[in-house]
Design a protein around this motif. Structure first.
Motif, PDB file in Angstrom:
ATOM      1  N   UNK A   2       0.850  -1.183   0.000  1.00 20.97           N
ATOM      2  CA  UNK A   2       0.000   0.000   0.000  1.00 20.97           C
ATOM      3  C   UNK A   2       0.889   1.238   0.000  1.00 20.97           C
ATOM      4  N   UNK A   3       0.741   2.073  -1.011  1.00 19.80           N
ATOM      5  CA  UNK A   3       1.543   3.277  -1.148  1.00 19.80           C
ATOM      6  C   UNK A   3       0.725   4.474  -0.673  1.00 19.80           C
ATOM      7  N   UNK A   4       1.298   5.259   0.245  1.00 22.31           N
ATOM      8  CA  UNK A   4       0.590   6.387   0.847  1.00 22.31           C
ATOM      9  C   UNK A   4       1.359   7.676   0.577  1.00 22.31           C
ATOM     10  N   UNK A  98       6.738   0.576  12.294  1.00 21.99           N
ATOM     11  CA  UNK A  98       5.618  -0.177  11.740  1.00 21.99           C
ATOM     12  C   UNK A  98       5.997  -0.858  10.418  1.00 21.99           C
ATOM     13  N   UNK A  99       7.307  -0.971  10.158  1.00 24.80           N
ATOM     14  CA  UNK A  99       7.760  -1.675   8.963  1.00 24.80           C
ATOM     15  C   UNK A  99       7.571  -0.893   7.679  1.00 24.80           C
ATOM     16  N   UNK A 100       7.386   0.429   7.784  1.00 27.62           N
ATOM     17  CA  UNK A 100       7.208   1.246   6.597  1.00 27.62           C
ATOM     18  C   UNK A 100       8.525   1.555   5.915  1.00 27.62           C
ATOM     19  N   UNK A 122      -2.919  -3.359   4.915  1.00 28.16           N
ATOM     20  CA  UNK A 122      -3.842  -2.314   5.359  1.00 28.16           C
ATOM     21  C   UNK A 122      -3.789  -2.094   6.863  1.00 28.16           C
ATOM     22  N   UNK A 123      -3.742  -3.170   7.646  1.00 28.10           N
ATOM     23  CA  UNK A 123      -3.754  -3.035   9.106  1.00 28.10           C
ATOM     24  C   UNK A 123      -2.508  -2.312   9.612  1.00 28.10           C
ATOM     25  N   UNK A 130      -2.271   6.053  12.724  1.00 27.46           N
ATOM     26  CA  UNK A 130      -2.804   6.380  14.044  1.00 27.46           C
ATOM     27  C   UNK A 130      -1.706   6.915  14.960  1.00 27.46           C
ATOM     28  N   UNK A 131      -0.553   6.251  14.961  1.00 29.35           N
ATOM     29  CA  UNK A 131       0.549   6.681  15.821  1.00 29.35           C
ATOM     30  C   UNK A 131       1.191   7.977  15.319  1.00 29.35           C
TER      31      UNK A 131
END
Length: 233
Positions: A2-4, A98-100, A122-123, A130-131
């Motif tokens: 997922x790319x943000x 978070x492994x990003x 997604x999770x 959130x963090x």
């Protein structure tokens, strides 16, 4: 994957603080995050409309409390190339915890930064966002699911894409504005919704002049397309 894409305002980033206080922008040329040392090394293109404002901005960046290392490689008029090492920010540590991972270059101007980061699912993405809200302000501009096949295709054809980008940068302001206006007005549609005469009126030049600017721009772009096709895998 997922790319943000986010418009990020970190409260502990030297680049954001500097761009908020001075009329300078930073574009990443190279970056490397050392998670063990909790530091980010970057090589950046710094731009400003005024060379004195550029100098003030570079001084402020160098003296920032979160700056670990700073080197000026070159400086001319309103442009400079620098190398920096900054301490890991809250946002960086949150992403990595978070492994990003970074998926694209960042641009910083006017006190905010355009981030492109990726997550495996997604999770994990939701937990990271959130963090991030606890110590930063940001707006998610885009979220897209990117398959590994699409990612590998992009990586394999980076040279072809670079060829196209170089051609776009090679356009003069007049050539770019002429082609953009022609496309927006429907000049390239069939049937045409605009003519050389209407474009000439918009730019207040002769039809011969607008045609010349158009042909020059089209020639540069078409050459790059042919070159990119040769490099396409």
């Amino acid at each position: 994957m997922l790319d943000v894409t986010m418009d990020m305002e970190q409260f502990d980033c030297p680049f954001i603080d500097t761009s908020a206080d001075h009329d300078v922008s930073f574009s990443a040329m190279h970056w490397q995050l050392d998670t063990a040392a909790e530091q980010l090394e970057t090589r950046l293109l710094v731009e400003s409309p005024d060379r004195y404002e550029l100098g003030d901005g570079l001084t402020a960046l160098r003296d920032h409390e979160n700056m670990a290392e700073y080197s000026l490689f070159s400086k001319q008029d309103g442009t400079a190339i620098i190398r920096t090492v900054i301490e890991e920010t809250n946002a960086m540590s949150t992403i990595t915890d978070h492994g990003g991972y970074i998926t694209g270059p960042f641009l910083i101007e006017d006190g905010s930064e355009r981030w492109q980061v990726g997550f495996d699912d997604e999770s994990t993405t939701e937990a990271a966002l959130h963090d991030l809200e606890k110590g930063n302000e940001f707006v998610v501009e885009d979220r897209s699911q990117l398959s590994m096949e699409a990612l590998f295709d992009t990586m394999r054809n980076a040279n072809a894409a670079s060829t196209m980008l170089d051609a776009c940068r090679d356009l003069t302001d007049v050539e770019r504005e002429t082609i953009e206006s022609a496309a927006d007005a429907g000049y390239f549609e069939s049937p045409r919704e605009a003519t050389l005469s209407t474009l000439a009126d918009e730019f207040d030049v002769s039809t011969a002049a607008v045609s010349k600017n158009m042909r020059r721009g089209e020639k540069k772009l078409l050459r790059s397309v042919v070159a990119a096709l040769d490099r396409l895998e």
